[in-house]
Scaffold this motif. Structure first.
Motif, PDB file in Angstrom:
ATOM      1  N   LEU A  20     -58.927  -0.912   0.069  1.00 49.26           N
ATOM      2  CA  LEU A  20     -58.735   0.391   0.408  1.00 49.26           C
ATOM      3  C   LEU A  20     -59.584   1.272  -0.509  1.00 49.26           C
ATOM      4  O   LEU A  20     -59.784   0.894  -1.667  1.00 49.26           O
ATOM      5  CB  LEU A  20     -57.159   0.871   0.077  1.00 49.26           C
ATOM      6  CG  LEU A  20     -57.070   2.536   0.168  1.00 49.26           C
ATOM      7  CD1 LEU A  20     -57.265   2.910   1.501  1.00 49.26           C
ATOM      8  CD2 LEU A  20     -55.683   2.750  -0.399  1.00 49.26           C
ATOM      9  N   ASN A 129     -54.088  -8.834  -6.985  1.00 52.28           N
ATOM     10  CA  ASN A 129     -53.527 -10.112  -7.272  1.00 52.28           C
ATOM     11  C   ASN A 129     -52.872 -10.185  -8.758  1.00 52.28           C
ATOM     12  O   ASN A 129     -52.315 -11.277  -8.970  1.00 52.28           O
ATOM     13  CB  ASN A 129     -54.765 -11.371  -6.929  1.00 52.28           C
ATOM     14  CG  ASN A 129     -55.034 -11.618  -5.588  1.00 52.28           C
ATOM     15  OD1 ASN A 129     -54.023 -11.395  -4.842  1.00 52.28           O
ATOM     16  ND2 ASN A 129     -56.156 -12.027  -5.459  1.00 52.28           N
ATOM     17  N   GLY A 130     -52.920  -9.054  -9.278  1.00 52.70           N
ATOM     18  CA  GLY A 130     -52.336  -9.036 -10.604  1.00 52.70           C
ATOM     19  C   GLY A 130     -52.968  -9.806 -11.884  1.00 52.70           C
ATOM     20  O   GLY A 130     -52.649  -9.913 -12.861  1.00 52.70           O
ATOM     21  N   ALA A 132     -55.948  -8.282 -13.533  1.00 51.96           N
ATOM     22  CA  ALA A 132     -56.299  -7.400 -14.451  1.00 51.96           C
ATOM     23  C   ALA A 132     -54.993  -7.166 -15.342  1.00 51.96           C
ATOM     24  O   ALA A 132     -55.063  -7.247 -16.666  1.00 51.96           O
ATOM     25  CB  ALA A 132     -56.779  -6.033 -14.047  1.00 51.96           C
ATOM     26  N   LYS A 156     -50.866  -3.121  -3.524  1.00 54.48           N
ATOM     27  CA  LYS A 156     -50.989  -3.406  -2.074  1.00 54.48           C
ATOM     28  C   LYS A 156     -49.961  -4.589  -2.379  1.00 54.48           C
ATOM     29  O   LYS A 156     -50.165  -6.026  -2.753  1.00 54.48           O
ATOM     30  CB  LYS A 156     -52.605  -4.035  -1.693  1.00 54.48           C
ATOM     31  CG  LYS A 156     -53.419  -2.760  -1.869  1.00 54.48           C
ATOM     32  CD  LYS A 156     -54.833  -3.315  -1.616  1.00 54.48           C
ATOM     33  CE  LYS A 156     -55.217  -3.983  -2.870  1.00 54.48           C
ATOM     34  NZ  LYS A 156     -56.773  -4.526  -2.509  1.00 54.48           N
TER      35      LYS A 156
HETATM   36  P1  5GP Z   1     -56.032  -7.231  -9.354  1.00 56.25           P
HETATM   37  O1  5GP Z   1     -56.309  -7.622 -10.711  1.00 56.25           O
HETATM   38  O2  5GP Z   1     -54.595  -6.881  -9.430  1.00 56.25           O
HETATM   39  O3  5GP Z   1     -56.230  -8.746  -8.380  1.00 56.25           O
HETATM   40  O4  5GP Z   1     -56.836  -6.173  -8.696  1.00 56.25           O
HETATM   41  C1  5GP Z   1     -56.824  -4.880  -9.503  1.00 56.25           C
HETATM   42  C2  5GP Z   1     -57.913  -4.379  -9.752  1.00 56.25           C
HETATM   43  O5  5GP Z   1     -59.142  -4.787  -8.750  1.00 56.25           O
HETATM   44  C3  5GP Z   1     -58.203  -2.925 -10.088  1.00 56.25           C
HETATM   45  O6  5GP Z   1     -58.140  -2.921 -11.207  1.00 56.25           O
HETATM   46  C4  5GP Z   1     -59.294  -2.454  -9.232  1.00 56.25           C
HETATM   47  O7  5GP Z   1     -60.140  -2.056 -10.074  1.00 56.25           O
HETATM   48  C5  5GP Z   1     -59.407  -3.641  -8.283  1.00 56.25           C
HETATM   49  N1  5GP Z   1     -58.813  -3.236  -6.720  1.00 56.25           N
HETATM   50  C6  5GP Z   1     -58.069  -4.196  -6.395  1.00 56.25           C
HETATM   51  N2  5GP Z   1     -58.072  -3.972  -4.990  1.00 56.25           N
HETATM   52  C7  5GP Z   1     -58.429  -2.828  -4.599  1.00 56.25           C
HETATM   53  C8  5GP Z   1     -58.731  -1.829  -3.386  1.00 56.25           C
HETATM   54  O8  5GP Z   1     -58.231  -2.145  -2.472  1.00 56.25           O
HETATM   55  N3  5GP Z   1     -59.570  -0.775  -3.542  1.00 56.25           N
HETATM   56  C9  5GP Z   1     -60.259  -0.675  -5.062  1.00 56.25           C
HETATM   57  N4  5GP Z   1     -60.894   0.516  -5.057  1.00 56.25           N
HETATM   58  N5  5GP Z   1     -60.175  -1.347  -5.933  1.00 56.25           N
HETATM   59  C10 5GP Z   1     -59.399  -2.599  -5.694  1.00 56.25           C
END
Ligand code: 5GP
Length: 193
Positions: A20, A129-130, A132, A156
């Motif tokens: 997104l 996916n968690g 970060a 998401k």
């Molecule tokens: P995770 O670490 O949870 O896999 O992903 C989270 C990080 O990825 C967030 O800090 C964000 O920067 C980036 N991110 C994940 N999904 C999206 C998305 O759909 N859109 C944007 N703009 N950033 C995302």
């Protein structure tokens, strides 16, 4: 948070079934009005938790984290994304794989800005996916501090981040929860606040 959901409906662009784009108010241009509302909402949700610091991950978490920290009257700490390991011994680091870029980086925290007395609220823009948030939680545990919760602007919910964090015993507070994305379609499920 209805105002955030409305903003996403109006300005969010679903690029695919997993990504997104919210560049007009979160990731590129930043809307200070909604950011302040977001900060106030997180602060209200965590006002009785004895939060001593708000942590975030550079760069898109900074705006909402700063408003949250201001509303709670505590400092904000920015976890840095560094390209290589630092060998100084003055920092904690953990390796993270970026969801959007597919690259990896060393999430970095100076030992100066954490102590075992800290009760930390982590704020980030997206939960996918968690990776970060788990990395932030790992750095906080290396510093011996407590983590009171993870505040997310846009979760998401069809991805595994929330389950991963909850399985690790972490409390997740998401202001908008998206159940389905596809080109031109954004569907929501009930948010936490
Ligand atoms: P995770 O670490 O949870 O896999 O992903 C989270 C990080 O990825 C967030 O800090 C964000 O920067 C980036 N991110 C994940 N999904 C999206 C998305 O759909 N859109 C944007 N703009 N950033 C995302």
């Amino acid at each position: 948070m209805k105002a955030l959901e409305e903003k996403i409906r109006l300005e969010g662009v679903a690029l695919s079934e997993t990504v997104l784009k919210v560049d007009s108010f979160v990731n590129h241009q930043v809307d200070p009005v909604i950011m302040q509302q977001i900060g106030d909402a997180f602060a209200a949700a965590y006002k009785d938790e004895g939060v001593t610091k708000v942590f975030t991950i550079e760069s898109s978490g900074i705006a909402p984290a700063l408003y949250t920290a201001a509303a709670l009257g505590v400092p904000m700490v920015i976890l840095k994304k560094q390209t290589s390991k630092t060998l100084s011994g003055e920092v904690f680091q953990t390796n993270i794989t970026s969801f959007t870029k597919g690259t990896s980086y060393e999430l970095t925290l100076s030992k100066k800005y954490i102590s075992p007395d800290d009760r930390i609220l982590v704020i980030d823009d997206f939960l996918a996916n968690g990776e970060a948030a788990s990395g932030a939680s790992h750095l906080i545990s290396l510093g011996g501090a407590s983590i009171v919760g993870i505040g997310i602007l846009i979760e998401k919910s069809f991805q595994r981040g929330r389950k991963r964090l909850e399985d690790a015993g972490l409390k997740v507070t998401s202001l908008a929860r998206i159940s389905r994305l596809s080109k031109g379609v954004i569907e929501f499920t009930d948010a936490d606040i």
